[in-house]
Design a protein around this motif. Structure first.
Motif, mmCIF file in Angstrom:
data_model
loop_
_atom_site.group_PDB
_atom_site.id
_atom_site.type_symbol
_atom_site.label_atom_id
_atom_site.label_comp_id
_atom_site.label_asym_id
_atom_site.label_seq_id
_atom_site.Cartn_x
_atom_site.Cartn_y
_atom_site.Cartn_z
ATOM 1 N N UNK A 1 7.196 34.724 60.470
ATOM 2 C CA UNK A 1 5.805 35.096 60.748
ATOM 3 C C UNK A 1 4.862 34.236 59.899
ATOM 4 N N UNK A 2 3.709 33.901 60.476
ATOM 5 C CA UNK A 2 2.775 33.021 59.767
ATOM 6 C C UNK A 2 2.187 33.718 58.523
ATOM 7 N N UNK A 3 2.110 32.926 57.438
ATOM 8 C CA UNK A 3 1.548 33.490 56.201
ATOM 9 C C UNK A 3 0.025 33.379 56.199
ATOM 10 N N UNK A 4 -0.631 34.412 55.702
ATOM 11 C CA UNK A 4 -2.086 34.383 55.520
ATOM 12 C C UNK A 4 -2.343 34.904 54.111
ATOM 13 N N UNK A 5 -2.966 34.066 53.288
ATOM 14 C CA UNK A 5 -3.195 34.463 51.893
ATOM 15 C C UNK A 5 -4.494 35.259 51.808
ATOM 16 N N UNK A 6 -4.446 36.397 51.145
ATOM 17 C CA UNK A 6 -5.661 37.165 50.857
ATOM 18 C C UNK A 6 -5.995 36.890 49.389
ATOM 19 N N UNK A 7 -7.154 36.279 49.153
ATOM 20 C CA UNK A 7 -7.527 35.852 47.799
ATOM 21 C C UNK A 7 -7.928 37.046 46.949
ATOM 22 N N UNK A 8 -6.957 37.902 46.672
ATOM 23 C CA UNK A 8 -7.208 39.096 45.848
ATOM 24 C C UNK A 8 -5.937 39.503 45.129
ATOM 25 N N UNK A 9 -6.090 40.292 44.083
ATOM 26 C CA UNK A 9 -4.940 40.969 43.477
ATOM 27 C C UNK A 9 -5.181 42.466 43.468
ATOM 28 N N UNK A 10 -6.202 42.886 44.213
ATOM 29 C CA UNK A 10 -6.508 44.312 44.321
ATOM 30 C C UNK A 10 -5.512 44.933 45.325
ATOM 31 N N UNK A 11 -4.562 45.699 44.803
ATOM 32 C CA UNK A 11 -3.468 46.223 45.624
ATOM 33 C C UNK A 11 -3.963 47.178 46.706
ATOM 34 N N UNK A 12 -5.032 47.889 46.391
ATOM 35 C CA UNK A 12 -5.619 48.830 47.338
ATOM 36 C C UNK A 12 -6.130 48.082 48.580
ATOM 37 N N UNK A 13 -6.886 47.011 48.321
ATOM 38 C CA UNK A 13 -7.409 46.210 49.442
ATOM 39 C C UNK A 13 -6.271 45.532 50.206
ATOM 40 N N UNK A 14 -5.290 45.048 49.454
ATOM 41 C CA UNK A 14 -4.163 44.327 50.058
ATOM 42 C C UNK A 14 -3.414 45.225 51.044
ATOM 43 N N UNK A 15 -3.129 46.437 50.620
ATOM 44 C CA UNK A 15 -2.391 47.387 51.459
ATOM 45 C C UNK A 15 -3.180 47.696 52.734
ATOM 46 N N UNK A 16 -4.491 47.917 52.535
ATOM 47 C CA UNK A 16 -5.379 48.239 53.659
ATOM 48 C C UNK A 16 -5.323 47.124 54.722
ATOM 49 N N UNK A 17 -5.366 45.903 54.275
ATOM 50 C CA UNK A 17 -5.432 44.780 55.207
ATOM 51 C C UNK A 17 -4.063 44.449 55.799
ATOM 52 N N UNK A 18 -3.025 44.635 54.999
ATOM 53 C CA UNK A 18 -1.658 44.432 55.521
ATOM 54 C C UNK A 18 -1.419 45.317 56.736
ATOM 55 N N UNK A 19 -1.872 46.567 56.623
ATOM 56 C CA UNK A 19 -1.659 47.530 57.714
ATOM 57 C C UNK A 19 -2.372 47.081 58.992
ATOM 58 N N UNK A 20 -3.557 46.520 58.830
ATOM 59 C CA UNK A 20 -4.340 46.122 60.011
ATOM 60 C C UNK A 20 -3.760 44.869 60.676
ATOM 61 N N UNK A 21 -3.237 43.952 59.867
ATOM 62 C CA UNK A 21 -2.779 42.663 60.417
ATOM 63 C C UNK A 21 -1.255 42.568 60.547
ATOM 64 N N UNK A 22 -0.587 43.711 60.426
ATOM 65 C CA UNK A 22 0.868 43.713 60.289
ATOM 66 C C UNK A 22 1.609 42.993 61.425
ATOM 67 N N UNK A 23 1.073 43.079 62.641
ATOM 68 C CA UNK A 23 1.795 42.477 63.773
ATOM 69 C C UNK A 23 1.562 40.978 63.895
ATOM 70 N N UNK A 24 0.532 40.475 63.224
ATOM 71 C CA UNK A 24 0.183 39.060 63.399
ATOM 72 C C UNK A 24 0.558 38.174 62.227
ATOM 73 N N UNK A 25 0.429 38.706 61.016
ATOM 74 C CA UNK A 25 0.564 37.854 59.832
ATOM 75 C C UNK A 25 1.348 38.529 58.722
ATOM 76 N N UNK A 26 1.980 37.678 57.911
ATOM 77 C CA UNK A 26 2.502 38.168 56.642
ATOM 78 C C UNK A 26 1.390 37.926 55.621
ATOM 79 N N UNK A 27 0.681 38.983 55.258
ATOM 80 C CA UNK A 27 -0.449 38.843 54.322
ATOM 81 C C UNK A 27 0.093 38.844 52.894
#
Ligand code: IMP
Length: 193
Positions: A1-27
């Motif tokens: 799966x294509x990687x997409x980097x999220x420029x954060x280390x905020x785990x709360x935000x990371x989890x939120x966005x992983x859930x939304x993009x789960x089918x398209x990208x490895x965030x």
């Protein structure tokens, strides 16, 4: 799966966005990319700071990347703290310091209107894009609730009787500034995939 980097280390935000993009990208987070530098946010707009963060990380790893920058804009304070929301009460201040300073600044103020604004900057296939999300509301006179972070205990979104800090994260994400910007990002990424 294509990687997409999220420029954060905020785990709360990371989890939120992983859930939304789960089918398209490895965030993946900055930590997972072994990026540990502090990224400066020297500009006076959320757009410029978000783009700056995305560019720095893109230069570092060469992968597709997105970043976010958020500000709370209070009408009676001419849009302050805005881009300075994180350090409103000073460098290294806590969320509580910021909340207290804002309540004090609005002490005798009747106009309590405010909005949160998030800008997401995306670099995809070497092209730059930005997405905005806004939620209107008001600053309460007292703190209420213990969920969330930042100014959540004193921000009551329009049409609701509770602060963000009294909502579940799921309910907040549906209407929040960041939630709205992320939805725009996700919709855009679907058209590109
Ligand atoms: P950042 O750009 O996401 O780091 O946000 C900057 C500052 O805005 C944070 O340090 C918080 O004080 C505040 N902030 C950002 N998002 C939220 C939110 O969802 N609720 C409350 N405060 C927030």
């Amino acid at each position: 799966m294509k990687k997409l980097v999220f420029a954060t280390n905020n785990l709360h935000k990371l989890q939120e966005i992983k859930e939304i993009l789960i089918e398209q990208f490895e965030v993946v987070s900055l930590k997972e990319m072994n990026f540990f530098d502090e990224i400066e946010e020297p500009y006076e707009t959320l757009h410029k700071n978000a783009l700056q963060k995305a560019r720095v990380v893109h230069q570092f790893c060469g992968l597709d990347v997105f970043s976010d920058d958020t500000g709370l804009e209070v009408d009676a304070l001419n849009g302050a703290p805005g881009v300075y929301s994180a350090r409103y009460a000073g460098v290294n201040c806590s969320f509580q310091d910021n909340v207290k300073k804002l309540l004090k600044a609005l002490n005798s103020e009747e106009n309590r209107k405010a909005k949160f604004r998030t800008v997401i900057a995306l670099i995809l296939n070497n092209k730059e894009y930005t997405f905005d999300g806004v939620v209107e509301g008001e600053i309460t006179k007292e703190q209420s609730g213990s969920e969330g972070f930042g100014y959540d205990p004193i921000f009551k979104p329009e049409g609701f009787e509770t602060t963000f800090a009294e909502m579940t994260s799921e309910a907040k994400n549906k209407i929040s500034h960041r939630g709205r910007a992320v939805q725009k990002l996700a919709t855009f990424l679907k058209t590109k995939n």
